[in-house]
Design a protein around this motif. Structure first.
Motif, mmCIF file in Angstrom:
data_model
loop_
_atom_site.group_PDB
_atom_site.id
_atom_site.type_symbol
_atom_site.label_atom_id
_atom_site.label_comp_id
_atom_site.label_asym_id
_atom_site.label_seq_id
_atom_site.Cartn_x
_atom_site.Cartn_y
_atom_site.Cartn_z
ATOM 1 N N ILE A 120 43.933 96.094 -75.391
ATOM 2 C CA ILE A 120 42.662 96.574 -74.536
ATOM 3 C C ILE A 120 41.631 97.285 -75.375
ATOM 4 C CG2 ILE A 120 41.224 96.019 -73.403
ATOM 5 C CD1 ILE A 120 43.659 95.227 -70.869
ATOM 6 N N GLU A 121 42.404 98.138 -75.860
ATOM 7 C CA GLU A 121 41.830 99.258 -75.982
ATOM 8 C C GLU A 121 41.686 98.881 -78.052
ATOM 9 O OE1 GLU A 121 44.193 102.489 -76.587
ATOM 10 O OE2 GLU A 121 43.824 103.032 -74.227
ATOM 11 N N SER A 136 45.865 93.057 -62.239
ATOM 12 C CA SER A 136 46.980 93.909 -62.683
ATOM 13 C C SER A 136 45.950 94.897 -63.650
ATOM 14 C CB SER A 136 48.436 93.478 -63.472
ATOM 15 O OG SER A 136 48.742 92.880 -61.794
ATOM 16 N N LEU A 137 45.282 94.402 -64.523
ATOM 17 C CA LEU A 137 44.742 94.307 -65.322
ATOM 18 C C LEU A 137 43.526 95.412 -65.213
ATOM 19 C CD1 LEU A 137 44.837 92.271 -68.636
ATOM 20 C CD2 LEU A 137 46.004 94.379 -68.351
ATOM 21 N N SER A 138 42.892 94.809 -64.284
ATOM 22 C CA SER A 138 41.713 95.599 -63.903
ATOM 23 C C SER A 138 42.168 97.105 -63.533
ATOM 24 C CB SER A 138 40.992 94.930 -62.667
ATOM 25 O OG SER A 138 39.375 95.328 -62.419
ATOM 26 N N MET A 139 42.814 97.143 -62.422
ATOM 27 C CA MET A 139 43.315 98.051 -61.748
ATOM 28 C C MET A 139 44.461 99.124 -62.154
ATOM 29 S SD MET A 139 44.057 96.028 -57.669
ATOM 30 C CE MET A 139 44.377 97.520 -57.011
ATOM 31 N N ALA A 140 44.481 98.891 -63.385
ATOM 32 C CA ALA A 140 45.800 99.348 -64.216
ATOM 33 C C ALA A 140 46.899 99.207 -63.023
ATOM 34 C CB ALA A 140 45.397 100.714 -65.119
ATOM 35 N N SER A 141 47.638 98.062 -62.396
ATOM 36 C CA SER A 141 48.979 98.428 -61.531
ATOM 37 C C SER A 141 49.717 97.406 -61.579
ATOM 38 C CB SER A 141 48.095 98.427 -60.529
ATOM 39 O OG SER A 141 48.281 97.852 -60.253
ATOM 40 N N LEU A 158 37.830 87.359 -59.429
ATOM 41 C CA LEU A 158 36.101 87.376 -59.241
ATOM 42 C C LEU A 158 35.678 88.833 -59.720
ATOM 43 C CD1 LEU A 158 34.381 84.337 -58.486
ATOM 44 C CD2 LEU A 158 34.858 85.137 -60.852
ATOM 45 N N GLU A 159 36.013 89.799 -58.995
ATOM 46 C CA GLU A 159 34.353 90.941 -59.121
ATOM 47 C C GLU A 159 36.388 91.965 -59.944
ATOM 48 O OE1 GLU A 159 32.241 91.730 -58.397
ATOM 49 O OE2 GLU A 159 32.569 89.479 -57.151
ATOM 50 N N ALA A 160 37.405 91.876 -59.755
ATOM 51 C CA ALA A 160 38.759 92.228 -61.358
ATOM 52 C C ALA A 160 37.986 92.348 -62.565
ATOM 53 C CB ALA A 160 40.222 92.465 -60.562
ATOM 54 N N ALA A 161 37.470 90.900 -62.496
ATOM 55 C CA ALA A 161 37.181 90.147 -63.992
ATOM 56 C C ALA A 161 36.423 90.588 -64.914
ATOM 57 C CB ALA A 161 37.137 89.017 -63.454
ATOM 58 N N LYS A 162 35.083 91.025 -63.369
ATOM 59 C CA LYS A 162 33.632 91.388 -63.690
ATOM 60 C C LYS A 162 33.875 93.017 -64.493
ATOM 61 C CE LYS A 162 30.649 88.589 -60.733
ATOM 62 N NZ LYS A 162 30.053 88.444 -59.716
ATOM 63 N N SER A 163 34.812 93.678 -63.402
ATOM 64 C CA SER A 163 34.563 95.137 -63.867
ATOM 65 C C SER A 163 35.899 94.988 -65.412
ATOM 66 C CB SER A 163 35.718 95.430 -62.682
ATOM 67 O OG SER A 163 36.220 97.104 -63.262
ATOM 68 N N LEU A 164 36.977 94.224 -65.314
ATOM 69 C CA LEU A 164 37.492 93.998 -66.762
ATOM 70 C C LEU A 164 37.047 93.958 -68.060
ATOM 71 C CD1 LEU A 164 40.275 94.977 -68.327
ATOM 72 C CD2 LEU A 164 40.424 92.558 -67.435
ATOM 73 N N ALA A 165 35.623 92.278 -68.202
ATOM 74 C CA ALA A 165 34.732 92.189 -68.697
ATOM 75 C C ALA A 165 33.572 93.754 -69.310
ATOM 76 C CB ALA A 165 34.044 91.146 -67.904
ATOM 77 N N LYS A 166 33.125 94.181 -68.104
ATOM 78 C CA LYS A 166 32.349 95.376 -68.092
ATOM 79 C C LYS A 166 32.562 95.893 -69.048
ATOM 80 C CE LYS A 166 29.261 94.300 -64.329
ATOM 81 N NZ LYS A 166 28.722 93.946 -62.874
ATOM 82 N N SER A 167 33.911 97.224 -69.176
ATOM 83 C CA SER A 167 35.314 97.867 -68.589
ATOM 84 C C SER A 167 35.761 97.779 -70.580
ATOM 85 C CB SER A 167 36.242 98.488 -68.337
ATOM 86 O OG SER A 167 36.514 97.405 -68.543
ATOM 87 N N VAL A 178 40.396 76.570 -59.089
ATOM 88 C CA VAL A 178 38.798 76.242 -60.225
ATOM 89 C C VAL A 178 39.365 77.950 -61.317
ATOM 90 C CG1 VAL A 178 36.471 77.214 -60.056
ATOM 91 C CG2 VAL A 178 37.254 75.804 -58.517
ATOM 92 N N ASP A 179 38.750 77.685 -62.295
ATOM 93 C CA ASP A 179 39.230 78.216 -64.140
ATOM 94 C C ASP A 179 37.592 79.169 -63.797
ATOM 95 O OD1 ASP A 179 41.879 76.917 -64.343
ATOM 96 O OD2 ASP A 179 41.084 75.567 -65.067
ATOM 97 N N PHE A 180 37.508 80.146 -64.212
ATOM 98 C CA PHE A 180 36.411 81.253 -64.000
ATOM 99 C C PHE A 180 36.367 81.295 -64.916
ATOM 100 C CE2 PHE A 180 36.657 80.961 -59.183
ATOM 101 C CZ PHE A 180 35.628 80.090 -58.757
ATOM 102 N N VAL A 181 35.484 82.273 -65.399
ATOM 103 C CA VAL A 181 34.930 82.705 -67.007
ATOM 104 C C VAL A 181 33.789 83.436 -66.903
ATOM 105 C CG1 VAL A 181 34.505 82.435 -69.446
ATOM 106 C CG2 VAL A 181 36.050 80.923 -68.310
ATOM 107 N N THR A 182 33.950 85.123 -66.980
ATOM 108 C CA THR A 182 32.929 85.299 -66.749
ATOM 109 C C THR A 182 32.529 86.409 -68.057
ATOM 110 O OG1 THR A 182 31.819 87.260 -65.635
ATOM 111 C CG2 THR A 182 34.351 87.929 -65.355
ATOM 112 N N ASP A 183 30.989 87.219 -68.750
ATOM 113 C CA ASP A 183 31.035 88.141 -68.937
ATOM 114 C C ASP A 183 30.740 89.961 -68.773
ATOM 115 O OD1 ASP A 183 28.440 87.906 -68.500
ATOM 116 O OD2 ASP A 183 28.067 87.213 -70.285
ATOM 117 N N GLY A 184 31.008 89.975 -67.558
ATOM 118 C CA GLY A 184 30.623 91.084 -66.391
ATOM 119 C C GLY A 184 29.827 90.912 -65.534
ATOM 120 N N GLN A 185 28.756 89.658 -65.657
ATOM 121 C CA GLN A 185 27.846 89.595 -65.561
ATOM 122 C C GLN A 185 27.569 87.427 -64.953
ATOM 123 O OE1 GLN A 185 24.658 91.701 -64.929
ATOM 124 N NE2 GLN A 185 26.012 93.384 -65.631
ATOM 125 N N ARG A 186 27.369 86.440 -66.001
ATOM 126 C CA ARG A 186 26.640 85.150 -66.005
ATOM 127 C C ARG A 186 29.297 85.281 -65.461
ATOM 128 N NH1 ARG A 186 25.762 83.192 -71.972
ATOM 129 N NH2 ARG A 186 27.144 84.589 -72.033
#
Length: 276
Positions: A120-121, A136-141, A158-167, A178-186
């Protein structure tokens, strides 16, 4: 036709990606797990792309610059393969090519989690996983999934995905009912597909490959390309189920249906809605 495009703009977008893919046949490099190679390659071929299952680090400098996108899937990760994955991601970045990460079973071990965090880096364009993998990725656990199977619904992540998208700066995609897609906002949800598809091993890997192909067509709109790929793959599954008797025959008919998708079907049956 113009009226249909107006009432279902996502159908129009999805058809544009699929038809352009068929015309251009972009070269997609897949460094992927041993279980998924066959289905992934056949999915890409059926959609119109050109797959290449090249994973030796010795070939990355010569081959990867000529690809239109790179897919990295860690499903059968080994210490020997990880350097090639990092090298391919680095070359993709160097040449301005999109690359997609599938963190399969990332929560299963510390080794796997550390490898995915290091990948991811290297700034993937898209990260696609199930609910447990994204959490797991969002929480690094570790420990939030059951191998490659999810213990969470896509909506749980969803909230983990938004956080991961932003970081990470990546588009984050979550597979599920349902398959969700996010850029951290949308946030959008693709509603095509059916539960039987989860009984086909590597179906998630295959949709990640289709995402990589759609993103190759339009890297500057990876959000739209990812949602469209989710919906087109799910739609192929819906149509294939009409001729299938179970998971094995659905696998075959899904590939056939993806190959045969036409404009009218995509325009009328793609279902993507906004959640933001």
């Amino acid at each position: 036709m113009a009226e249909q495009e107006e009432t279902n703009p996502w159908g129009s977008k999805s058809w544009s990606y699929l038809s352009t893919l068929r015309q251009q046949s972009p070269l997609i490099q897949c460094i992927t797990n041993l279980v998924s190679m066959d289905l992934m390659a056949n999915t890409l071929l059926a959609a119109g792309a050109s797959p290449a299952m090249i994973h030796s680090i010795l070939e990355i400098p010569d081959f990867t610059p000529h690809t239109q996108s790179v897919l990295i899937n860690v499903g059968t990760l080994t210490p020997e393969w990880l350097p090639a994955m990092k090298a391919a991601a680095g070359v993709a970045n160097q040449f301005g090519k999109p690359w997609v990460l599938d963190p399969a079973a990332v929560g299963a071990s510390g080794f796997r989690l550390k490898a995915c965090l290091e990948l991811i880096e290297l700034k993937p364009t898209v990260i696609r996983g199930n609910g447990s993998e994204i959490i797991s990725l969002s929480m690094a656990s570790i420990g939030s999934g059951k191998g490659a199977d999810s213990l969470h619904e896509s909506s749980d992540a969803l909230e983990a995905a938004k956080s991961l998208a932003k970081s990470s700066g990546a588009i984050v995609a979550i597979s599920g009912s349902v398959d969700f897609v996010t850029d951290g906002q949308r946030v959008v949800g693709a509603h095509n597909g059916l539960p039987m598809m989860q009984k086909i091993t590597a179906s998630g890997c295959a949709v990640t490959a289709l995402i990589a192909a759609f993103v190759a067509i339009d890297p500057t709109h990876a959000f739209e390309a990812t949602a469209s790929a989710f919906s087109v793959f799910g739609l192929a599954g819906e149509i294939g189920m009409g001729s299938a008797k179970g998971p094995a025959s659905l696998r075959m008919h899904l590939i056939d249906s993806l190959y045969a998708l036409d404009q009218e079907t995509v325009l009328h049956r793609v279902k993507i809605t906004s959640f933001s």
